[in-house]
Design a protein around this motif. Structure first.
Motif, mmCIF file in Angstrom:
data_model
loop_
_atom_site.group_PDB
_atom_site.id
_atom_site.type_symbol
_atom_site.label_atom_id
_atom_site.label_comp_id
_atom_site.label_asym_id
_atom_site.label_seq_id
_atom_site.Cartn_x
_atom_site.Cartn_y
_atom_site.Cartn_z
ATOM 1 N N THR A 158 0.846 -1.191 0.000
ATOM 2 C CA THR A 158 0.000 0.000 0.000
ATOM 3 C C THR A 158 0.882 1.241 0.000
ATOM 4 O O THR A 158 1.786 1.353 0.831
ATOM 5 N N TYR A 218 1.017 5.323 0.374
ATOM 6 C CA TYR A 218 0.292 6.437 0.977
ATOM 7 C C TYR A 218 0.957 7.762 0.615
ATOM 8 O O TYR A 218 2.175 7.842 0.555
ATOM 9 N N ARG A 219 0.143 8.780 0.421
ATOM 10 C CA ARG A 219 0.599 10.179 0.397
ATOM 11 C C ARG A 219 -0.021 10.780 1.646
ATOM 12 O O ARG A 219 -1.246 10.895 1.730
ATOM 13 N N ASP A 220 0.809 11.105 2.627
ATOM 14 C CA ASP A 220 0.336 11.450 3.969
ATOM 15 C C ASP A 220 -0.547 10.295 4.450
ATOM 16 O O ASP A 220 -0.037 9.195 4.588
ATOM 17 N N ASN A 221 -1.853 10.501 4.636
ATOM 18 C CA ASN A 221 -2.744 9.411 5.085
ATOM 19 C C ASN A 221 -3.660 8.908 3.984
ATOM 20 O O ASN A 221 -4.536 8.085 4.228
ATOM 21 N N GLU A 222 -3.468 9.404 2.761
ATOM 22 C CA GLU A 222 -4.305 9.014 1.628
ATOM 23 C C GLU A 222 -3.677 7.837 0.883
ATOM 24 O O GLU A 222 -2.498 7.862 0.526
ATOM 25 N N VAL A 223 -4.468 6.787 0.649
ATOM 26 C CA VAL A 223 -4.002 5.635 -0.131
ATOM 27 C C VAL A 223 -4.009 6.036 -1.604
ATOM 28 O O VAL A 223 -5.047 6.430 -2.144
ATOM 29 N N ASP A 227 -2.866 0.498 -3.971
ATOM 30 C CA ASP A 227 -3.011 -0.637 -3.062
ATOM 31 C C ASP A 227 -3.144 -1.889 -3.917
ATOM 32 O O ASP A 227 -3.969 -1.930 -4.835
#
Length: 191
Positions: A135, A137-142, A145
């Motif tokens: 997975t 992530y960009r910061d907390n954004e997927v 995946d």
């Protein structure tokens, strides 16, 4: 006749002899080794195919970490979930790393995950299919995946079988910030 050398003086003698031997092996212009002392123009060296450039060495390559709670994957005989006597195998992750290449405005990741498979009491020779989840992530954004079903051949039911998954399919636009991370772990089974 030569008298034997002993004490502190012997270390100094061997140091001087070693230095003399090292210097005798140098070229006639010892500064040429360091790129100086020569009046000839310097040649610019090009890197052979597959070598890392300075830009690539200094470029940002997102970190890869293992999901702590998903680093172990147990497979049981049908209907035996949680029963230790019906454990077919336990797979564990040991390490993960990455390498990046760059081109066309994209960062291409090669992710490697290492682990092992340990047969349980109900283990058998065959192939274990390990559902490894990658997975991004960009910061907390997927942003990506995927699950890779990685086959591992189990040759015997005694001892562990090592495995390495290498995935080269993740490409992302060159990050504008250093806020990208990759997490790897086993994809939990759907219940």
């Amino acid at each position: 006749m030569v008298a034997p050398v002993s004490g502190r003086g012997s270390a100094a003698v061997f140091t001087v002899i070693g230095l003399a031997l090292a210097l005798s092996g140098c070229q006639s212009n010892p500064l040429s080794v360091l790129g100086g002392g020569s009046s000839e123009p310097q040649q610019v060296q090009t890197l052979p195919e597959g070598k890392v450039t300075q830009e690539e060495l200094l470029a940002y390559c997102p970190a890869v970490s293992m999901r702590e709670l998903r680093a172990v994957h147990d497979t049981y005989q049908r209907g035996g979930d949680g029963d230790a006597s019906k454990l077919v195998y336990r797979a564990t992750l040991a390490d993960a790393t990455r390498a990046c290449t760059y081109g066309g405005g994209m960062t291409n990741l090669t992710i490697a995950v290492a682990g092992r498979v340990i047969p349980g009491p109900a283990g058998a020779v065959g192939t274990a299919q390990l559902p490894l989840q990658l997975t991004v992530y960009r910061d907390n954004e997927v942003i990506q995946d995927k699950t890779v079903n990685h086959p591992v051949a189990i040759a015997d039911t005694v001892g562990a079988t090592q495995f390495v998954l290498t995935d080269t399919t993740i490409s992302i636009p060159n990050p504008q910030e250093r806020n990208i991370r990759v997490l790897v772990g086993f994809n939990p089974p759907k219940r």
